[in-house]
Design a protein around this motif. Structure first.
Motif, mmCIF file in Angstrom:
data_model
loop_
_atom_site.group_PDB
_atom_site.id
_atom_site.type_symbol
_atom_site.label_atom_id
_atom_site.label_comp_id
_atom_site.label_asym_id
_atom_site.label_seq_id
_atom_site.Cartn_x
_atom_site.Cartn_y
_atom_site.Cartn_z
ATOM 1 N N PRO A 171 0.826 -1.206 0.000
ATOM 2 C CA PRO A 171 0.000 0.000 0.000
ATOM 3 C C PRO A 171 0.860 1.256 0.000
ATOM 4 C CG PRO A 171 0.143 -0.875 2.213
ATOM 5 C CD PRO A 171 0.825 -1.875 1.315
ATOM 6 N N LEU A 172 0.257 2.371 -0.375
ATOM 7 C CA LEU A 172 0.898 3.666 -0.231
ATOM 8 C C LEU A 172 0.677 4.114 1.217
ATOM 9 C CD1 LEU A 172 2.284 6.130 -1.588
ATOM 10 C CD2 LEU A 172 -0.010 7.003 -2.043
ATOM 11 N N VAL A 173 1.740 4.305 1.961
ATOM 12 C CA VAL A 173 1.652 4.692 3.372
ATOM 13 C C VAL A 173 2.174 6.125 3.520
ATOM 14 C CG1 VAL A 173 2.468 4.206 5.711
ATOM 15 C CG2 VAL A 173 1.911 2.318 4.176
ATOM 16 N N TRP A 174 1.329 6.995 4.026
ATOM 17 C CA TRP A 174 1.708 8.396 4.232
ATOM 18 C C TRP A 174 1.356 8.754 5.670
ATOM 19 C CZ3 TRP A 174 2.041 12.166 -0.255
ATOM 20 C CH2 TRP A 174 2.522 13.419 0.174
ATOM 21 N N THR A 175 2.363 8.973 6.486
ATOM 22 C CA THR A 175 2.120 9.257 7.894
ATOM 23 C C THR A 175 2.700 10.610 8.284
ATOM 24 O OG1 THR A 175 2.345 8.371 10.137
ATOM 25 C CG2 THR A 175 4.226 8.120 8.683
ATOM 26 N N VAL A 176 1.935 11.334 9.089
ATOM 27 C CA VAL A 176 2.372 12.607 9.652
ATOM 28 C C VAL A 176 2.459 12.417 11.164
ATOM 29 C CG1 VAL A 176 1.845 15.051 9.956
ATOM 30 C CG2 VAL A 176 1.243 13.903 7.807
ATOM 31 N N VAL A 177 3.604 12.717 11.745
ATOM 32 C CA VAL A 177 3.782 12.540 13.189
ATOM 33 C C VAL A 177 4.112 13.880 13.833
ATOM 34 C CG1 VAL A 177 4.513 10.140 13.016
ATOM 35 C CG2 VAL A 177 6.232 11.935 12.928
ATOM 36 N N ASP A 178 3.570 14.068 15.017
ATOM 37 C CA ASP A 178 3.922 15.246 15.793
ATOM 38 C C ASP A 178 5.373 15.120 16.259
ATOM 39 O OD1 ASP A 178 2.427 17.659 17.255
ATOM 40 O OD2 ASP A 178 3.935 16.833 18.629
ATOM 41 N N GLU A 179 6.061 16.238 16.399
ATOM 42 C CA GLU A 179 7.460 16.185 16.832
ATOM 43 C C GLU A 179 7.606 15.473 18.166
ATOM 44 O OE1 GLU A 179 11.253 19.167 17.736
ATOM 45 O OE2 GLU A 179 9.516 19.919 16.609
ATOM 46 N N ALA A 180 6.587 15.574 19.035
ATOM 47 C CA ALA A 180 6.656 14.904 20.336
ATOM 48 C C ALA A 180 6.834 13.397 20.174
ATOM 49 C CB ALA A 180 5.398 15.198 21.148
ATOM 50 N N ALA A 181 6.208 12.818 19.147
ATOM 51 C CA ALA A 181 6.267 11.369 18.950
ATOM 52 C C ALA A 181 7.668 10.889 18.599
ATOM 53 C CB ALA A 181 5.290 10.959 17.853
ATOM 54 N N VAL A 182 8.447 11.737 17.948
ATOM 55 C CA VAL A 182 9.796 11.312 17.550
ATOM 56 C C VAL A 182 10.882 11.855 18.495
ATOM 57 C CG1 VAL A 182 9.281 10.883 15.126
ATOM 58 C CG2 VAL A 182 9.827 13.206 15.858
ATOM 59 N N ARG A 183 10.480 12.620 19.484
ATOM 60 C CA ARG A 183 11.442 13.087 20.489
ATOM 61 C C ARG A 183 11.346 12.322 21.802
ATOM 62 N NH1 ARG A 183 14.872 17.077 19.770
ATOM 63 N NH2 ARG A 183 14.551 18.580 18.085
ATOM 64 N N ARG A 184 10.172 11.778 22.100
ATOM 65 C CA ARG A 184 10.005 11.051 23.361
ATOM 66 C C ARG A 184 10.808 9.757 23.300
ATOM 67 N NH1 ARG A 184 5.074 11.358 23.383
ATOM 68 N NH2 ARG A 184 4.792 13.016 24.897
ATOM 69 N N PRO A 185 11.817 9.579 24.162
ATOM 70 C CA PRO A 185 12.729 8.419 24.059
ATOM 71 C C PRO A 185 12.145 7.145 24.670
ATOM 72 C CG PRO A 185 13.426 9.825 25.861
ATOM 73 C CD PRO A 185 12.243 10.515 25.230
ATOM 74 N N LEU A 186 11.132 6.608 24.049
ATOM 75 C CA LEU A 186 10.522 5.373 24.546
ATOM 76 C C LEU A 186 11.518 4.222 24.472
ATOM 77 C CD1 LEU A 186 6.898 5.366 23.108
ATOM 78 C CD2 LEU A 186 7.557 5.089 25.489
ATOM 79 N N GLY A 187 11.642 3.497 25.569
ATOM 80 C CA GLY A 187 12.581 2.381 25.607
ATOM 81 C C GLY A 187 14.012 2.794 25.860
ATOM 82 N N GLY A 188 14.251 4.082 26.008
ATOM 83 C CA GLY A 188 15.613 4.563 26.226
ATOM 84 C C GLY A 188 16.194 5.197 24.977
ATOM 85 N N ARG A 189 17.304 5.877 25.148
ATOM 86 C CA ARG A 189 17.889 6.631 24.031
ATOM 87 C C ARG A 189 18.378 5.735 22.902
ATOM 88 N NH1 ARG A 189 18.210 11.847 25.485
ATOM 89 N NH2 ARG A 189 18.034 12.326 27.710
ATOM 90 N N ALA A 190 18.970 4.588 23.248
ATOM 91 C CA ALA A 190 19.478 3.694 22.204
ATOM 92 C C ALA A 190 18.334 3.161 21.341
ATOM 93 C CB ALA A 190 20.258 2.540 22.828
ATOM 94 N N VAL A 191 17.239 2.765 21.991
ATOM 95 C CA VAL A 191 16.075 2.268 21.253
ATOM 96 C C VAL A 191 15.510 3.361 20.361
ATOM 97 C CG1 VAL A 191 13.678 1.508 21.510
ATOM 98 C CG2 VAL A 191 15.474 0.468 22.901
ATOM 99 N N MET A 192 15.477 4.578 20.877
ATOM 100 C CA MET A 192 14.896 5.674 20.095
ATOM 101 C C MET A 192 15.796 6.058 18.927
ATOM 102 S SD MET A 192 12.051 7.134 20.145
ATOM 103 C CE MET A 192 11.390 8.212 18.869
ATOM 104 N N ARG A 193 17.094 6.014 19.124
ATOM 105 C CA ARG A 193 18.001 6.287 17.996
ATOM 106 C C ARG A 193 17.784 5.260 16.885
ATOM 107 N NH1 ARG A 193 22.086 6.866 22.114
ATOM 108 N NH2 ARG A 193 22.414 9.078 22.617
ATOM 109 N N GLU A 194 17.654 4.001 17.275
ATOM 110 C CA GLU A 194 17.405 2.947 16.292
ATOM 111 C C GLU A 194 16.084 3.186 15.572
ATOM 112 O OE1 GLU A 194 17.523 -1.924 16.297
ATOM 113 O OE2 GLU A 194 16.357 -0.931 17.860
#
Length: 289
Positions: A171-194
């Protein structure tokens, strides 16, 4: 009225298609849901669920309804019964029934058959784009008391959902995420960097688009929260808006509702950073961790 037997997709979509076709046949004959229910020894609410594709079909019920609606042509009846058999098969997700809520099962079936998936997320990276480590962290948030094997089954199911991104005719997937979703380090910083690295890689796929709405935008069109809009190649299927709640979900397919969410989605794409800037935005955020 001709009944299509050539429709593709999983059982969820096939149930919706067959239900819609039976509804059109019933309405063309001016037969009430109550009378249709009586013909198959069921209630009018059962007919409503069948016509919405919410439950499986029994061939006997389909045969009785076709007779009630005046469908005598053997070829037409055979098509409908073949569609009912295909719609009753279990999807791959059936083996996760022990950890899969019924209200979410419908979404997975729709997602599997969608030709276009547009979504907006406020708190989390969308499930289709999550790494295994990030998915585990999200799962633990909602199921902190669950045993480890249940957590792993939930993560495994989410990873299998993602196979549609690289399968045949994705499928064509088009997602818009709030900056909060990609800054919140869920699982820790290493997990979030990955996770951020994964987002950058996925955004380079020809059928995946990712945009970020920056904090600097302030308020924006989707003040009501996250949502997804699914579109299907099958012309008989309307667009569906999916709104997930804590213990349930809403599925909207009325034209006015869908058009409102489509307008909000279009506005979000305008308010977000341009697609060409996504990799740079995500790289900067990753470097900040």
């Amino acid at each position: 009225m001709s009944i299509s037997a050539s429709a593709g997709g999983g059982p969820t979509v096939l149930r919706i298609l067959l239900g819609a076709q039976l509804r059109r046949l019933r309405e063309a004959k001016g037969i009430s849901r109550e009378d249709a229910g009586y013909a198959i020894r069921a209630s009018d609410s059962k007919i409503s669920r069948l016509e919405l594709g919410r439950v499986s079909f029994r061939e006997r019920d389909v045969s009785d309804l076709l007779s009630l609606y005046g469908v005598r042509d053997e070829a037409e009846r055979a098509k409908a019964l073949a569609l009912a058999r295909r719609a009753s098969r279990n999807g791959w997700w059936h083996r996760y029934n022990d950890v899969l809520p019924k209200w979410f099962e419908n979404y997975i079936g729709l997602e599997e058959a969608a030709s276009r998936i547009r979504s907006y997320e406020v708190q989390f990276v969308p499930g289709l784009l999550q790494t295994e480590g990030y998915a585990r962290a999200v799962t633990l948030l909602g199921h902190s008391a669950a045993p480890p094997d249940e957590i792993e089954r939930r993560v495994e199911m989410r990873m299998q959902r993602q196979e549609l991104l690289t399968g045949e005719d994705p499928p064509l997937v088009w997602t818009v995420v709030d900056e909060a979703a990609v800054r919140r380090p869920l699982g820790g910083r290493a997990v979030m960097r990955e996770q951020l690295t994964r987002l950058i890689e996925l955004s380079e796929l020809p059928r995946v688009t990712v945009q970020v709405v920056p904090f600097a935008r302030g308020g924006h069109a989707a003040a009501g929260g996250p949502f997804s809009i699914l579109r299907f190649a099958e012309p008989d299927l309307p667009d569906v808006v999916y709104l997930e709640q804590l213990t349930s979900a809403l599925y909207l397919d009325k034209r006015d509702d869908v058009e409102r969410y489509l307008a909000v989605m279009d506005q979000l794409c305008v308010e977000a950073e341009p697609v060409s800037a996504t990799a740079d935005v995500l790289t900067r955020i990753r470097n900040d961790l």
